[in-house]
Design a protein around this motif. Sequence first.
Motif, PDB file in Angstrom:
ATOM      1  N   VAL A 105      30.832   5.208  26.616  1.00  0.00           N
ATOM      2  CA  VAL A 105      29.571   4.359  26.629  1.00  0.00           C
ATOM      3  C   VAL A 105      29.368   3.587  25.393  1.00  0.00           C
ATOM      4  CG1 VAL A 105      27.340   4.393  27.085  1.00  0.00           C
ATOM      5  CG2 VAL A 105      28.486   5.840  28.472  1.00  0.00           C
ATOM      6  N   LEU A 106      29.500   3.953  24.473  1.00  0.00           N
ATOM      7  CA  LEU A 106      29.123   3.181  23.068  1.00  0.00           C
ATOM      8  C   LEU A 106      29.941   2.064  22.665  1.00  0.00           C
ATOM      9  CD1 LEU A 106      28.087   6.169  20.699  1.00  0.00           C
ATOM     10  CD2 LEU A 106      26.525   4.642  21.981  1.00  0.00           C
ATOM     11  N   GLY A 107      31.406   2.339  23.231  1.00  0.00           N
ATOM     12  CA  GLY A 107      32.307   0.993  22.977  1.00  0.00           C
ATOM     13  C   GLY A 107      31.986  -0.057  23.687  1.00  0.00           C
ATOM     14  N   LEU A 108      31.454   0.074  24.995  1.00  0.00           N
ATOM     15  CA  LEU A 108      31.544  -0.979  25.884  1.00  0.00           C
ATOM     16  C   LEU A 108      30.644  -2.393  25.475  1.00  0.00           C
ATOM     17  CD1 LEU A 108      31.316   0.842  29.339  1.00  0.00           C
ATOM     18  CD2 LEU A 108      33.197  -0.264  28.145  1.00  0.00           C
ATOM     19  N   PRO A 109      29.515  -2.042  24.870  1.00  0.00           N
ATOM     20  CA  PRO A 109      28.729  -3.189  24.498  1.00  0.00           C
ATOM     21  C   PRO A 109      29.230  -4.076  23.330  1.00  0.00           C
ATOM     22  CG  PRO A 109      27.094  -1.313  24.478  1.00  0.00           C
ATOM     23  CD  PRO A 109      28.606  -0.867  24.873  1.00  0.00           C
ATOM     24  N   GLY A 110      29.997  -3.811  22.744  1.00  0.00           N
ATOM     25  CA  GLY A 110      30.675  -4.685  21.536  1.00  0.00           C
ATOM     26  C   GLY A 110      31.595  -5.472  22.184  1.00  0.00           C
ATOM     27  N   VAL A 111      32.185  -5.130  23.234  1.00  0.00           N
ATOM     28  CA  VAL A 111      33.096  -6.206  24.100  1.00  0.00           C
ATOM     29  C   VAL A 111      32.136  -7.311  24.661  1.00  0.00           C
ATOM     30  CG1 VAL A 111      34.690  -6.278  26.261  1.00  0.00           C
ATOM     31  CG2 VAL A 111      34.646  -4.178  24.820  1.00  0.00           C
ATOM     32  N   MET A 112      31.159  -7.120  25.063  1.00  0.00           N
ATOM     33  CA  MET A 112      30.538  -8.306  25.576  1.00  0.00           C
ATOM     34  C   MET A 112      29.683  -9.112  24.279  1.00  0.00           C
ATOM     35  SD  MET A 112      28.154  -6.377  28.574  1.00  0.00           S
ATOM     36  CE  MET A 112      27.790  -5.115  27.611  1.00  0.00           C
TER      37      MET A 112
END
Length: 448
Positions: free
Chosen positions: A169-176
């Motif tokens: 879950v913590l890795g996904l926002p960085g992609v955006m």
Amino acid sequence: MSDKFYKKYLLVLLSLILAFNQVDRLALGLVLQDIKVDLALTDTQLGLLSGIAFALFYSIMGIPIARWADRGNRVTIVSLTTMLWSGAVALCGAAGNFFQLLLIRIGVAVGEAGCVPPAHSFIADYFTRAERPRAVALYMLGGPLSAVVGYFIAGWLNEFYGWRATFIVLGLPGVMLAVLARFTLREPRTSRRAHSPEVSTPERIQPAPTLRDVMFTLWTDATFRHLLFSFSVLYFFAYGMAKWQPAFFVRSFGLQTGELGTWFSIIYGISGLLGTYWGGELASRYASNKEHVQLKAMAVACCAFGALLAGAYLSSSRYAAFGLIGLATLGGTMINGPLFATIQTLVPQQMRAVSVALILLFANLIGMGLGPLAAGALSDALRPMFGEESLRYVLLLLCPGQLWVGWHLWRASLTVRQSLQASALTSQSWGKQGESSIMDKSWKKHAV
């Protein structure tokens, strides 16, 4: 968009990227005990995982990335590296053993190395010397913001869904954020060239100094040396304590990660946000262009930081310990903006990203790399004597290190004014070399 609005947008976006750049490291500290149980690891292995293994690649890769940032497109660098570390953080949840998690953390380290040096270089280009302490402080609000996400959200995610789902879950926002940075940020170097195809001033095209020139220039400056030493010592003791604080509260006070994450998000989030903001605001308002005054205030803050933390680790009450850590965080984070702003003002323009990368190289190898590992090894050594309370005494032993940090900052305050004058002369020297280079190219073009 207007320049004024764009500068605010730049700080907000870079701050958000910084927050998620650091959030996985905070989350890792929070779930160390769960990883220890799940993968059957020792405290020394956990110290290796959260310390030197990450810091080695984070620090070394920061140098070539910073060299690229001092001459290339920083928008490309920030977006690519953000995409890399975000994907690697999510992949941590798939690790089945110590060595798999170790390799994935190395991938995270390589990506995260491309965040801080280019960002500071960006800010130095867009904000004047007087504005930089405030601007850098606003950027570094991403640090305490990461505490809110990394402790509160990660704490409850881990308690309900486990540490593996937490990392995904913590890795996904960085992609955006990587996509947003790629399509909305502007590289000022590209803008200048687009407006002036026949570049005629040395400010627009300057030869990048070699790494040897950079290292020689920085090392011969007494102020920079003291700042380098202060960072290295600070990181050793601060990371040694920060990585093991969650495990200390779990072992000594029996807290679960959800409750602990909530407390830490309040302490590091609110205190960190207030301290970072006030530090930059006070420096810009009351000590603008007075770096010697700023450095002396930072030295005092570091000494107070260590004393408050010692009281926290000696306390038998969890609430008193949390309160003292909150006060220490408030004072300790006030140095963030002025300290990095001083570095960007101190070094010549052509060396800004590399100067930060060099500081982080030594600070992270010594601090992030050896701090948690040393604390973990000491905890294992003291366990036969103190049992589960071994961490309490290890953390207490690290507190006096803040006096050492304060001494280097005070020494830097005594030489910073002379160093700023020397830096201005160095920048002028490189500018003249850039002008000569342009004249040579122009002569060759007309000769042909």
